[in-house]
Scaffold this motif. Structure first.
Motif, PDB file in Angstrom:
ATOM      1  N   PHE A  48      64.062  29.019 -10.403  1.00 57.15           N
ATOM      2  CA  PHE A  48      63.541  28.813 -11.650  1.00 57.15           C
ATOM      3  C   PHE A  48      62.476  27.796 -11.670  1.00 57.15           C
ATOM      4  O   PHE A  48      62.460  26.891 -10.995  1.00 57.15           O
ATOM      5  CB  PHE A  48      64.863  27.801 -12.380  1.00 57.15           C
ATOM      6  CG  PHE A  48      64.590  27.587 -13.915  1.00 57.15           C
ATOM      7  CD1 PHE A  48      63.941  28.598 -14.604  1.00 57.15           C
ATOM      8  CD2 PHE A  48      64.756  26.405 -14.086  1.00 57.15           C
ATOM      9  CE1 PHE A  48      63.801  28.190 -16.212  1.00 57.15           C
ATOM     10  CE2 PHE A  48      64.466  25.952 -15.475  1.00 57.15           C
ATOM     11  CZ  PHE A  48      64.004  26.854 -16.519  1.00 57.15           C
ATOM     12  N   PHE A  49      61.301  28.174 -12.250  1.00 56.66           N
ATOM     13  CA  PHE A  49      60.101  27.573 -11.875  1.00 56.66           C
ATOM     14  C   PHE A  49      59.438  27.256 -13.612  1.00 56.66           C
ATOM     15  O   PHE A  49      59.448  28.366 -14.249  1.00 56.66           O
ATOM     16  CB  PHE A  49      59.093  28.492 -11.226  1.00 56.66           C
ATOM     17  CG  PHE A  49      59.255  28.710  -9.695  1.00 56.66           C
ATOM     18  CD1 PHE A  49      58.462  27.926  -8.936  1.00 56.66           C
ATOM     19  CD2 PHE A  49      60.361  29.398  -9.272  1.00 56.66           C
ATOM     20  CE1 PHE A  49      58.822  28.123  -7.379  1.00 56.66           C
ATOM     21  CE2 PHE A  49      60.549  29.351  -8.119  1.00 56.66           C
ATOM     22  CZ  PHE A  49      59.926  28.704  -7.101  1.00 56.66           C
ATOM     23  N   ASP A  50      59.027  26.190 -13.561  1.00 57.19           N
ATOM     24  CA  ASP A  50      58.341  25.633 -15.018  1.00 57.19           C
ATOM     25  C   ASP A  50      57.269  25.202 -14.969  1.00 57.19           C
ATOM     26  O   ASP A  50      56.835  24.334 -14.330  1.00 57.19           O
ATOM     27  CB  ASP A  50      59.710  24.518 -15.171  1.00 57.19           C
ATOM     28  CG  ASP A  50      59.361  23.802 -16.657  1.00 57.19           C
ATOM     29  OD1 ASP A  50      59.949  24.257 -17.725  1.00 57.19           O
ATOM     30  OD2 ASP A  50      58.285  23.238 -16.797  1.00 57.19           O
ATOM     31  N   THR A  51      56.505  25.521 -15.892  1.00 54.84           N
ATOM     32  CA  THR A  51      55.107  25.408 -16.109  1.00 54.84           C
ATOM     33  C   THR A  51      54.815  25.271 -17.463  1.00 54.84           C
ATOM     34  O   THR A  51      55.732  25.411 -18.170  1.00 54.84           O
ATOM     35  CB  THR A  51      54.087  26.333 -15.433  1.00 54.84           C
ATOM     36  OG1 THR A  51      52.895  26.103 -15.454  1.00 54.84           O
ATOM     37  CG2 THR A  51      54.439  27.683 -16.038  1.00 54.84           C
ATOM     38  N   ALA A  52      53.605  24.922 -17.950  1.00 55.65           N
ATOM     39  CA  ALA A  52      53.010  24.995 -19.356  1.00 55.65           C
ATOM     40  C   ALA A  52      51.526  25.183 -19.446  1.00 55.65           C
ATOM     41  O   ALA A  52      51.024  25.044 -18.482  1.00 55.65           O
ATOM     42  CB  ALA A  52      53.403  23.807 -19.693  1.00 55.65           C
ATOM     43  N   ALA A  53      51.012  25.573 -20.539  1.00 54.79           N
ATOM     44  CA  ALA A  53      49.623  25.902 -20.648  1.00 54.79           C
ATOM     45  C   ALA A  53      48.966  24.353 -20.992  1.00 54.79           C
ATOM     46  O   ALA A  53      47.680  24.524 -20.318  1.00 54.79           O
ATOM     47  CB  ALA A  53      49.439  26.520 -22.259  1.00 54.79           C
ATOM     48  N   VAL A  54      49.310  23.623 -20.938  1.00 57.62           N
ATOM     49  CA  VAL A  54      48.815  22.086 -20.956  1.00 57.62           C
ATOM     50  C   VAL A  54      48.583  21.677 -19.865  1.00 57.62           C
ATOM     51  O   VAL A  54      47.634  20.673 -19.448  1.00 57.62           O
ATOM     52  CB  VAL A  54      49.466  21.315 -22.133  1.00 57.62           C
ATOM     53  CG1 VAL A  54      50.838  20.443 -21.433  1.00 57.62           C
ATOM     54  CG2 VAL A  54      48.630  20.140 -22.517  1.00 57.62           C
ATOM     55  N   TYR A  55      49.383  22.003 -18.635  1.00 59.08           N
ATOM     56  CA  TYR A  55      49.389  21.377 -17.263  1.00 59.08           C
ATOM     57  C   TYR A  55      48.004  21.761 -16.791  1.00 59.08           C
ATOM     58  O   TYR A  55      47.726  22.936 -16.157  1.00 59.08           O
ATOM     59  CB  TYR A  55      50.582  21.611 -16.503  1.00 59.08           C
ATOM     60  CG  TYR A  55      51.838  21.440 -16.823  1.00 59.08           C
ATOM     61  CD1 TYR A  55      52.051  20.308 -18.084  1.00 59.08           C
ATOM     62  CD2 TYR A  55      52.889  21.948 -16.487  1.00 59.08           C
ATOM     63  CE1 TYR A  55      53.337  20.068 -18.208  1.00 59.08           C
ATOM     64  CE2 TYR A  55      54.268  21.552 -16.946  1.00 59.08           C
ATOM     65  CZ  TYR A  55      54.412  20.670 -17.809  1.00 59.08           C
ATOM     66  OH  TYR A  55      55.640  20.317 -18.313  1.00 59.08           O
ATOM     67  N   GLY A  56      47.077  20.642 -16.551  1.00 61.34           N
ATOM     68  CA  GLY A  56      45.728  21.051 -16.307  1.00 61.34           C
ATOM     69  C   GLY A  56      45.173  22.030 -17.046  1.00 61.34           C
ATOM     70  O   GLY A  56      44.305  22.588 -16.618  1.00 61.34           O
ATOM     71  N   LEU A  57      45.470  22.225 -18.316  1.00 71.12           N
ATOM     72  CA  LEU A  57      44.833  22.948 -19.341  1.00 71.12           C
ATOM     73  C   LEU A  57      44.519  24.353 -18.769  1.00 71.12           C
ATOM     74  O   LEU A  57      43.491  24.981 -18.778  1.00 71.12           O
ATOM     75  CB  LEU A  57      43.446  22.538 -19.614  1.00 71.12           C
ATOM     76  CG  LEU A  57      43.448  21.224 -20.632  1.00 71.12           C
ATOM     77  CD1 LEU A  57      42.274  20.628 -20.826  1.00 71.12           C
ATOM     78  CD2 LEU A  57      44.192  21.597 -22.085  1.00 71.12           C
ATOM     79  N   GLY A  58      45.659  25.093 -18.480  1.00 66.68           N
ATOM     80  CA  GLY A  58      45.928  26.551 -17.734  1.00 66.68           C
ATOM     81  C   GLY A  58      45.678  26.410 -16.184  1.00 66.68           C
ATOM     82  O   GLY A  58      46.330  27.597 -15.747  1.00 66.68           O
ATOM     83  N   HIS A  59      45.396  25.435 -15.727  1.00 65.07           N
ATOM     84  CA  HIS A  59      45.383  25.389 -14.092  1.00 65.07           C
ATOM     85  C   HIS A  59      46.554  25.736 -13.387  1.00 65.07           C
ATOM     86  O   HIS A  59      46.745  26.557 -12.629  1.00 65.07           O
ATOM     87  CB  HIS A  59      44.852  24.088 -13.654  1.00 65.07           C
ATOM     88  CG  HIS A  59      44.681  24.204 -12.012  1.00 65.07           C
ATOM     89  ND1 HIS A  59      45.873  23.794 -11.237  1.00 65.07           N
ATOM     90  CD2 HIS A  59      43.818  24.404 -11.092  1.00 65.07           C
ATOM     91  CE1 HIS A  59      45.463  23.652 -10.234  1.00 65.07           C
ATOM     92  NE2 HIS A  59      44.455  24.251  -9.919  1.00 65.07           N
ATOM     93  N   ASN A  60      47.586  25.096 -13.996  1.00 72.13           N
ATOM     94  CA  ASN A  60      49.154  25.243 -13.275  1.00 72.13           C
ATOM     95  C   ASN A  60      49.479  26.657 -13.503  1.00 72.13           C
ATOM     96  O   ASN A  60      49.948  26.956 -12.789  1.00 72.13           O
ATOM     97  CB  ASN A  60      49.991  24.342 -14.058  1.00 72.13           C
ATOM     98  CG  ASN A  60      51.268  23.990 -13.113  1.00 72.13           C
ATOM     99  OD1 ASN A  60      52.386  24.366 -13.518  1.00 72.13           O
ATOM    100  ND2 ASN A  60      51.184  23.668 -12.026  1.00 72.13           N
ATOM    101  N   GLU A  61      49.373  27.169 -14.687  1.00 73.42           N
ATOM    102  CA  GLU A  61      49.898  28.672 -15.073  1.00 73.42           C
ATOM    103  C   GLU A  61      49.004  29.671 -14.059  1.00 73.42           C
ATOM    104  O   GLU A  61      49.751  30.585 -13.499  1.00 73.42           O
ATOM    105  CB  GLU A  61      49.631  29.166 -16.497  1.00 73.42           C
ATOM    106  CG  GLU A  61      50.576  28.472 -17.423  1.00 73.42           C
ATOM    107  CD  GLU A  61      50.561  28.872 -18.803  1.00 73.42           C
ATOM    108  OE1 GLU A  61      51.606  29.126 -19.577  1.00 73.42           O
ATOM    109  OE2 GLU A  61      49.262  29.145 -19.289  1.00 73.42           O
ATOM    110  N   THR A  62      47.731  29.262 -14.100  1.00 74.03           N
ATOM    111  CA  THR A  62      46.956  30.305 -13.132  1.00 74.03           C
ATOM    112  C   THR A  62      47.249  30.070 -11.551  1.00 74.03           C
ATOM    113  O   THR A  62      47.381  31.155 -11.006  1.00 74.03           O
ATOM    114  CB  THR A  62      45.475  29.842 -13.228  1.00 74.03           C
ATOM    115  OG1 THR A  62      44.943  29.963 -14.451  1.00 74.03           O
ATOM    116  CG2 THR A  62      44.698  30.838 -12.094  1.00 74.03           C
TER     117      THR A  62
END
Length: 333
Positions: A48-62
């Motif tokens: 289970f991996f949890d990210t968000a659009a706001v984390y690093g303003l897209g950096h984390n999802e990328t």
């Protein structure tokens, strides 16, 4: 690792919060180290991996998409919307903004569907029914599979659940943050919603990771939190010493004591500790093998709780952006 249910998914009881690989705790780690954390987590049993659009303003999802995209069938993916508009940080719960954010997230994550998609914060200028209705449209379109909420109280959860079933509710929960015990945990149990605990080791404090404020890096958002300031911090250090003694008696590390405490508190709960260090990622996974006695549980509750911790969890401006029920100390702040 033991598994627990979130909607139709069976996930590891301890998941990986990915925020610290891009955001919030000073300079993020190198790309190589971030990859070691993410790929090592898969090998350690995290599903289970949890990210968000706001984390690093897209950096984390990328980052998550590029590193884990080739392993998409091995884990359940969660992300969040509602705190960005395009590449800017902005609280916005309008249906069109949430749908646009989802399109951006799907592209960055290199996936056709997001398993669990949270409303990251409730924009109270928009009825929660409207925001959740937009996420329900995304379910119908196959872009997300289930809906979650983050940092909302029990009344908002019930309103949202009446629009579309909510699979998970995420907020901070650890021995030193007990807000969910006021009403949210009961509401989740009543509605069949899985509770997901973020910052389960007290933003690193209860793991012994913050002993000297001078060592916090520039940009570390803990410097703005009341519990990490002045006399409050010094008072909390005294609690940490007692907590570390309990961990030693339990035969585990302080971080593992936090996670094992949560697992025993609620057999349906999922926790998502975050870290930028492979060693700590493996240490957290080891908490799944820790068994705590009722006596240790009672002593943790007595030593670290909402009355013994000094300082509220957020400064007033940040507290205003969340909808969770407040402790008496927070209500007075």
């Amino acid at each position: 690792m033991e598994t627990r249910s979130i909607g139709p998914f069976e996930v590891s009881a301890i998941g990986l919060g990915c925020m610290s690989l891009s955001h919030a705790y000073g300079a993020p780690p190198s790309r190589e180290q971030a990859e070691r954390v993410l790929l090592g987590a898969l090998d350690a049993g995290y599903t289970f991996f949890d990210t968000a659009a706001v984390y690093g303003l897209g950096h984390n999802e990328t980052l998550v998409g590029e590193v884990l995209g080739g392993h998409r069938d091995r884990f359940t993916l969660a992300s969040k919307c509602g705190m960005t508009v395009g590449d800017k940080r902005e609280l916005n719960g309008r249906p069109e903004a949430l749908k646009a954010t989802c399109e951006d997230s799907l592209r960055r994550l290199k996936t056709e569907t997001i398993d669990l998609y949270y409303l990251h914060r409730w924009d109270r200028r928009v009825p929660i029914e409207d925001s959740v209705g937009a996420l329900a449209d995304l379910v119908v379109e196959g872009k997300i599979r289930t809906i979650g909420l983050s940092e909302v109280g029990a009344p908002a959860l019930r309103r949202a659940h009446a629009v579309h079933p909510i699979a998970a509710l995420q907020t901070e929960y650890s021995p030193w943050t007990r807000n969910p015990e006021i009403a949210v945990l009961d509401a989740c149990q009543e509605l069949g919603v899985t509770f997901v605990a973020f910052s389960p080791v007290g933003r690193g404090f209860l793991a012994g990771g913050v002993r000297d404020l001078a060592k916090l890096e520039a940009g570390d958002f803990r410097t703005g939190m009341p519990r990490f300031q002045g006399e409050a911090f010094e008072a909390n250090l005294e609690l940490l010493a007692q907590f570390e003694t309990l961990a030693s008696e339990a035969g585990c590390t302080p971080a593992q004591l936090c996670l094992a405490w949560l697992m025993k508190k609620d057999p349906t709960l999922v926790s998502i500790p975050g870290t930028a260090r492979p060693k700590h990622m493996r240490e957290n996974a080891g908490a799944a093998q820790v068994s705590l006695s009722d006596a240790i549980m009672a002593r943790v509750d007595a030593v670290v709780n909402e009355t013994t911790v000094t300082g509220s969890r957020y400064a007033p401006a940040m507290q205003a952006a969340v909808d969770t029920e407040r402790t008496p100390a927070e209500a007075e702040a």
